[in-house]
Scaffold this motif. Structure first.
Motif, PDB file in Angstrom:
ATOM      1  N   LEU A 125       1.618  22.882  21.353  1.00 33.90           N
ATOM      2  CA  LEU A 125       1.017  24.388  20.967  1.00 33.90           C
ATOM      3  C   LEU A 125      -0.577  24.006  21.160  1.00 33.90           C
ATOM      4  O   LEU A 125      -1.111  23.514  20.281  1.00 33.90           O
ATOM      5  N   GLY A 126      -1.122  24.372  22.242  1.00 36.95           N
ATOM      6  CA  GLY A 126      -2.411  24.243  22.397  1.00 36.95           C
ATOM      7  C   GLY A 126      -2.931  22.723  22.116  1.00 36.95           C
ATOM      8  O   GLY A 126      -2.139  21.903  22.763  1.00 36.95           O
ATOM      9  N   PRO A 127      -3.950  22.451  21.278  1.00 39.72           N
ATOM     10  CA  PRO A 127      -4.401  21.222  21.112  1.00 39.72           C
ATOM     11  C   PRO A 127      -3.348  20.478  20.007  1.00 39.72           C
ATOM     12  O   PRO A 127      -3.647  19.197  19.636  1.00 39.72           O
ATOM     13  N   LEU A 128      -2.479  20.995  19.604  1.00 43.29           N
ATOM     14  CA  LEU A 128      -1.377  20.376  18.650  1.00 43.29           C
ATOM     15  C   LEU A 128      -0.157  19.979  19.479  1.00 43.29           C
ATOM     16  O   LEU A 128       0.286  20.668  20.107  1.00 43.29           O
ATOM     17  N   LYS A 129       0.449  18.792  18.608  1.00 46.54           N
ATOM     18  CA  LYS A 129       1.472  18.282  19.294  1.00 46.54           C
ATOM     19  C   LYS A 129       2.402  17.875  18.174  1.00 46.54           C
ATOM     20  O   LYS A 129       1.740  17.178  17.220  1.00 46.54           O
ATOM     21  N   LEU A 144       2.036  15.634  12.982  1.00 46.12           N
ATOM     22  CA  LEU A 144       1.217  16.718  13.679  1.00 46.12           C
ATOM     23  C   LEU A 144      -0.044  16.134  14.313  1.00 46.12           C
ATOM     24  O   LEU A 144      -0.801  15.768  13.569  1.00 46.12           O
ATOM     25  N   GLU A 145      -0.206  16.091  15.522  1.00 48.61           N
ATOM     26  CA  GLU A 145      -1.279  15.265  16.261  1.00 48.61           C
ATOM     27  C   GLU A 145      -2.275  16.331  16.860  1.00 48.61           C
ATOM     28  O   GLU A 145      -1.822  17.224  17.698  1.00 48.61           O
ATOM     29  N   SER A 146      -3.613  16.149  16.403  1.00 49.73           N
ATOM     30  CA  SER A 146      -4.471  17.050  17.291  1.00 49.73           C
ATOM     31  C   SER A 146      -4.767  16.326  18.442  1.00 49.73           C
ATOM     32  O   SER A 146      -5.377  14.926  18.498  1.00 49.73           O
ATOM     33  N   VAL A 147      -4.701  16.683  19.595  1.00 44.11           N
ATOM     34  CA  VAL A 147      -5.025  15.851  20.909  1.00 44.11           C
ATOM     35  C   VAL A 147      -6.515  15.824  21.254  1.00 44.11           C
ATOM     36  O   VAL A 147      -6.708  15.019  21.772  1.00 44.11           O
ATOM     37  N   SER A 148      -7.096  16.596  20.729  1.00 43.39           N
ATOM     38  CA  SER A 148      -8.643  16.658  20.979  1.00 43.39           C
ATOM     39  C   SER A 148      -9.387  16.352  19.717  1.00 43.39           C
ATOM     40  O   SER A 148      -9.838  15.259  19.605  1.00 43.39           O
ATOM     41  N   HIS A 149      -9.760  17.389  19.045  1.00 43.26           N
ATOM     42  CA  HIS A 149     -10.891  16.912  18.065  1.00 43.26           C
ATOM     43  C   HIS A 149     -10.280  16.750  16.689  1.00 43.26           C
ATOM     44  O   HIS A 149      -9.189  17.215  16.425  1.00 43.26           O
ATOM     45  N   ILE A 150     -11.178  16.537  15.833  1.00 40.65           N
ATOM     46  CA  ILE A 150     -10.836  16.133  14.419  1.00 40.65           C
ATOM     47  C   ILE A 150     -10.653  17.432  13.904  1.00 40.65           C
ATOM     48  O   ILE A 150     -11.371  18.211  13.701  1.00 40.65           O
ATOM     49  N   ILE A 191       3.186  24.447  -2.218  1.00 43.30           N
ATOM     50  CA  ILE A 191       3.059  25.491  -0.850  1.00 43.30           C
ATOM     51  C   ILE A 191       2.967  24.711   0.518  1.00 43.30           C
ATOM     52  O   ILE A 191       1.661  24.378   0.695  1.00 43.30           O
ATOM     53  N   PRO A 192       4.081  24.141   0.849  1.00 42.88           N
ATOM     54  CA  PRO A 192       3.646  23.435   2.124  1.00 42.88           C
ATOM     55  C   PRO A 192       3.237  24.184   3.475  1.00 42.88           C
ATOM     56  O   PRO A 192       3.784  24.044   4.324  1.00 42.88           O
ATOM     57  N   PHE A 193       2.226  24.813   3.068  1.00 44.43           N
ATOM     58  CA  PHE A 193       1.701  25.714   4.229  1.00 44.43           C
ATOM     59  C   PHE A 193      -0.031  25.186   4.377  1.00 44.43           C
ATOM     60  O   PHE A 193      -0.699  25.372   3.281  1.00 44.43           O
ATOM     61  N   ALA A 194      -0.393  24.789   5.697  1.00 43.44           N
ATOM     62  CA  ALA A 194      -1.742  24.566   5.924  1.00 43.44           C
ATOM     63  C   ALA A 194      -2.377  25.501   7.003  1.00 43.44           C
ATOM     64  O   ALA A 194      -1.613  25.407   8.191  1.00 43.44           O
ATOM     65  N   PHE A 195      -3.661  25.472   7.052  1.00 45.60           N
ATOM     66  CA  PHE A 195      -4.365  26.094   8.186  1.00 45.60           C
ATOM     67  C   PHE A 195      -4.961  24.774   9.084  1.00 45.60           C
ATOM     68  O   PHE A 195      -5.598  23.587   8.243  1.00 45.60           O
ATOM     69  N   VAL A 196      -4.853  24.708  10.180  1.00 45.09           N
ATOM     70  CA  VAL A 196      -5.390  23.478  10.991  1.00 45.09           C
ATOM     71  C   VAL A 196      -6.486  24.242  11.954  1.00 45.09           C
ATOM     72  O   VAL A 196      -6.075  25.216  12.800  1.00 45.09           O
ATOM     73  N   GLY A 197      -7.644  23.859  11.723  1.00 48.24           N
ATOM     74  CA  GLY A 197      -8.834  24.340  12.533  1.00 48.24           C
ATOM     75  C   GLY A 197      -9.200  23.223  13.600  1.00 48.24           C
ATOM     76  O   GLY A 197      -9.561  22.357  13.113  1.00 48.24           O
ATOM     77  N   ILE A 198      -9.194  23.872  14.918  1.00 52.76           N
ATOM     78  CA  ILE A 198      -9.636  22.580  15.931  1.00 52.76           C
ATOM     79  C   ILE A 198     -10.763  23.585  16.561  1.00 52.76           C
ATOM     80  O   ILE A 198     -10.482  24.493  17.344  1.00 52.76           O
TER      81      ILE A 198
END
Ligand code: GLC
Length: 848
Positions: A125-129, A144-150, A191-198
């Motif tokens: 999904l976009g930069p996430l895998k 959950l891997e971010s393909v580009s940035h931290i 609450i196993p919910f997180a925001f990931v900002g790339i």
């Protein structure tokens, strides 16, 4: 030769990690087998069925038997509502009876942004895998891997530490954790919910499973989150949005929103473990009124009960609850009572006998009823995984409601169990072998159900309200919860201590809960355990006045923690902030309307509002309260100046009308009694004259304080309804928009379903720098808009002296809504629709 002393360093996320945990959570060592999924190739997906929710589940992979499990594992993935995708991994049927997800009606088939699914079950999904699936009987792991940035990672609800969750392993396991020092995790809520900002893209990940989870957030690999779930199935929801706000809307679209509380619930609550006997309750209520302290609620902790038997009254201490509650009501107090799940083992006690005869308590695998221990001594635990038990429990609340109790405080519902010990059960909760019978009739172990126990209890209470107090909205606060807790209850953050460190950690903790969907949140003002100092109490009180749920509470062995217990100056400060809270009630109530209608949190971290400003990524101690107020509470001892970073735009000092240009650092004076507070340029703040409680009839009109932006524009809104009951859901409410533009005020009804309790509007336009004593700072004016101070204003001179400011012997309270204005910039108009002109004192701006 001229030396260039600058050293250029590359961005290093480690430098930003300021955590210093002494006890790091680690998932237990397991040997995982790699999971392989067969892919049937593009276009071959089959509809495997329809989930209980009505959403079709697409099976991307054929069921396959793993060596170390007899059962087939499969993975399926479905498009959900717009921008939401579900990945389901598991052994056939998910026990849907405890699903917290409210599925939206819209359904969109998930089609490949999953480019890689042909070769491997990696969901892109976009930069996430999502990939690297591992299985070990009883546990699933994925990455959950971010393909580009931290990535920047926020959320996970009630946690210690900074808002950014990177650099640590977080555990999801509801725990009675009375001493949450920075290294402690988990706490009461999971609450196993997180925001990931790339970069500037925002995603959400919600791992829906109430068993224990571990979230390793970029500890060893800065681009990876590795999540372990101690179960054989899981639902992962991935969300994408243009901003954190949009991601949160998608998450609350799945798990629900905080409903609008009755207005009294947003007033001040006074609590102690415990005000007992009834004479003590009356004395406390009397002190509030004698000292003219606005307040709406007195809470009854466990000593109102007979030997801590739930749904009983102590006949000696509280011989006549109805007349006590009636008297309290006459002086404007509602009563909220504590309810614990542990039922005392006592054959003479009707709740125990009834539950026993109906088979409603949790059992061990051999069918014997489990006995743990809580406040009443030996206790049994209702099995809230079953509807019959929830209905029974909800009905038991009649005993409280019939005497006039207005709200409920659910405690100890992790569930706590004192029979734990540091070796065998260090989390002091019931053993994992216990059975939850569930509504499907298939019993599961508590290892799989644990984090939802409180959810069942809160649902039961909510049903009790609906059935036995159907005309009211019901007011419920809980200590423990799981994702979606907000649908039924607000959350307070449990047993903190009267430490500066806990005041300091309360800010990001409440913010994290808020952006995890729970809008009605608060901490024990002054600290629960140990003795608060006058200074700490005063600072905490000022902060809590600007949190959604405002309560003071303290343990049984502390010094008195009531507003008048720390001397005259603290009494004055608390009165001042109570009056301010009550005068802002129209603004606060409107913010709660936006929570119900849009999932918008009442309390928000700054990054949430300005996700593009990198400086805000790590701001943990400032926040927005509602759409217009920025608070920067002082959370350290003996501090008289506060550093604030102001985001883009114009900002007005709430107390002095000084204007600041944003994206700048400021040092502002913050003597005791002054909460650094700023109003966002472009806002209109509705407020009213403070009342002693929300039941007092209003006299006087509504005030509108206008704070124009650089283009001399501002907007605000007001929501009003009956303040209790359900009429508003049938359109019986008014929503009024206020627009100010260059000397014109427009009042527009967006919905006109309720007669507002004010008839006039007193409008004031702030010019920034008008009216206060002292000299002005160097200022500039742009385009006819307000004047902006470019320096630290001289009226907050660093040399300023107050006699003994830290010992609270002399406190000068700041005046709210800034200083008196000239006759210009004011207008009294009727609160009906229309457009009005207002003479604004432009000269006052330009002369500065
Ligand atoms: C728990 C609660 C606390 C309450 C006490 C006694 O410790 O967290 O708020 O006062 O129990 O009921």
């Amino acid at each position: 030769m001229k030396q260039d002393n600058r050293i250029e360093i590359e961005e290093d996320k480690d430098l930003a990690h300021t955590e210093n945990p002494t006890r790091r959570t680690k998932p237990p060592a397991r040997s995982f087998t790699e999971l392989k999924f067969e892919d049937k190739g593009p276009g071959k997906d089959t509809v495997t069925g329809t989930a209980a929710s009505g959403v079709q589940v697409y099976n991307l992979c054929a069921p396959r038997t793993e060596k170390n499990t007899k059962k087939p594992l499969y993975m399926s993935c479905s498009g959900h509502a717009e921008g939401v995708y579900r990945i389901r991994v598991g052994e056939g049927e998910v026990p849907s009876s405890w699903s917290v997800v409210e599925l939206p009606p819209a359904f969109e088939v998930f089609s490949p942004s999953l480019e890689e699914r042909n070769s491997s079950p990696e969901f892109v999904l976009g930069p996430l895998k999502i990939g690297k699936w591992r299985y070990n009987p009883g546990a699933l792991r994925f990455t959950l891997e971010s393909v580009s940035h931290i990535p920047r990672v926020y959320g996970l609800g009630e946690k210690m530490g900074r808002l950014d969750r990177s650099g640590r392993v977080w555990e999801m396991w509801n725990t009675d954790e009375p001493e949450h020092v920075p290294s402690r995790d988990p706490l009461y809520v999971s609450i196993p919910f997180a925001f990931v900002g790339i970069e500037n893209r925002w995603f959400g990940i919600f791992v829906d499973n109430p068993a224990r989870q571990y979230w390793d957030v970029a500890t060893s690999n800065q681009k990876e989150l590795t999540i372990d779930v101690e179960d054989d199935y899981l639902d992962i929801y991935l969300m994408e949005g243009a901003s954190p706000r949009e991601v949160l809307r998608r998450y609350t679209g799945l798990t629900g929103v905080t409903p609008l509380p009755p207005i009294w619930g947003l007033g001040y609550h006074q609590s102690r473990y415990s005000y007992s006997p009834d004479a003590e309750v009356r004395r406390v209520a009397g002190e509030f009124r004698k000292n003219e302290l606005p307040a709406d609620v007195i809470q009854f902790d466990i000593d109102y009960m007979n030997g801590y038997r739930i749904f009983t009254w102590d006949k000696e201490g509280f011989p006549d609850p109805p007349s006590l509650i009636d008297d309290l009501s006459d002086s404007g107090f509602k009563v909220v009572t504590i309810v614990d799940p542990g039922v005392k083992v006592d054959p003479e006690y009707s709740v125990y006998r009834e539950g026993l005869s109906r088979g409603y308590f949790c059992t061990l695998p051999d069918g014997t009823i489990y006995q743990g221990a809580v406040w009443p001594g030996k206790a049994v635990y209702p099995d809230f995984s079953r509807q019959a038990v929830r209905t029974w429990w909800g009905d038991l609340h009649r005993e409280l409601f019939k005497h006039g109790v207005s709200g409920i405080w659910n405690d100890m519902n992790e569930p706590a169990d004192f029979t734990g010990d540091s070796e065998y059960r260090p989390d002091y909760t019931v053993p994992n072998e216990l059975r939850a019978a569930t509504d499907t009739g298939t019993a599961v172990s508590f290892a799989r159900f644990h984090n939802l126990y409180s959810g069942g209890m809160n649902r039961a209470t909510r049903e009790g309200f609906s059935k036995h107090k159907p005309e009211t909205r019901g007011f419920l606060i809980t200590r423990s919860g799981y994702a979606g807790v907000q649908r039924n209850a607000g959350v307070w953050t449990g047993d903190n201590c009267s430490w500066w460190e806990h005041l300091d950690s309360a800010v990001p903790m409440l913010l994290s809960l808020s952006i995890s969907g729970v809008s009605l949140v608060g901490s024990d003002t002054g600290g629960f355990q140990e003795d608060a100092s006058a200074q700490l109490y005063a600072r905490w009180f000022c902060f809590s006045a600007f949190t959604p749920y405002f309560r003071s509470h303290s343990a049984d062995d502390t010094r008195p923690h009531e507003p008048w217990s720390f001397g005259g100056n603290v009494l004055n400060i608390t009165r001042h902030y109570l009056r301010l809270r009550y005068s802002l009630m129209p603004y606060i109530y409107t913010a709660f309307f936006r929570t119900e209608s849009e999932g918008e949190p009442v309390m928000k971290p700054l990054f949430f509002e300005w996700p593009g400003d990198e400086r805000l990524a790590e701001v943990n101690n400032e926040y927005m309260f509602g759409p217009s107020l920025l608070a920067a509470p002082v959370t350290t001892a003996d501090t008289l100046w506060q550093h604030v970073y102001l985001p883009e735009g114009l900002w007005y000092d709430f107390w002095e009308d000084i204007l600041y240009r944003g994206q700048s650092d400021r040092l502002v004076s913050a003597p005791i009694g002054k909460l650094p507070l700023f109003v966002r340029g472009g806002s209109i703040l509705p407020h009213e004259a403070p009342r002693l409680h929300t039941g007092v009839e209003r006299s006087g009109g509504l005030f509108l304080d206008v704070y124009p932006d650089e283009n001399d524009r501002a907007a605000g809104e007001l929501y009003c309804d009956a303040e209790e009951g359900w009429g508003y859901r049938n359109g019986e409410y008014s929503l009024i928009a206020f627009i100010y533009q260059k000397g014109k005020v427009q009042v527009r009804y967006e919905n006109e379903g309720f007669q507002p309790p004010w008839s006039t509007l007193n409008v004031r336009v702030h010019t920034g720098g008008e009216g206060c004593s002292g000299q002005s700072a160097h200022t500039t004016s742009k385009g006819g808009g307000p004047v902006v101070s470019e320096t630290t204003p001289s009226r907050t001179r660093l040399s300023e002296k107050t006699a003994d400011p830290l010992r609270l012997t002399s406190v000068k309270l700041p005046r709210p809504f800034a200083c008196e204005q000239s006759e210009k910039g004011r207008l009294e108009i009727p609160l009906t629709g229309g457009e009005y002109s207002i003479a604004v004192d432009i000269d006052a701006r330009e002369n500065l």
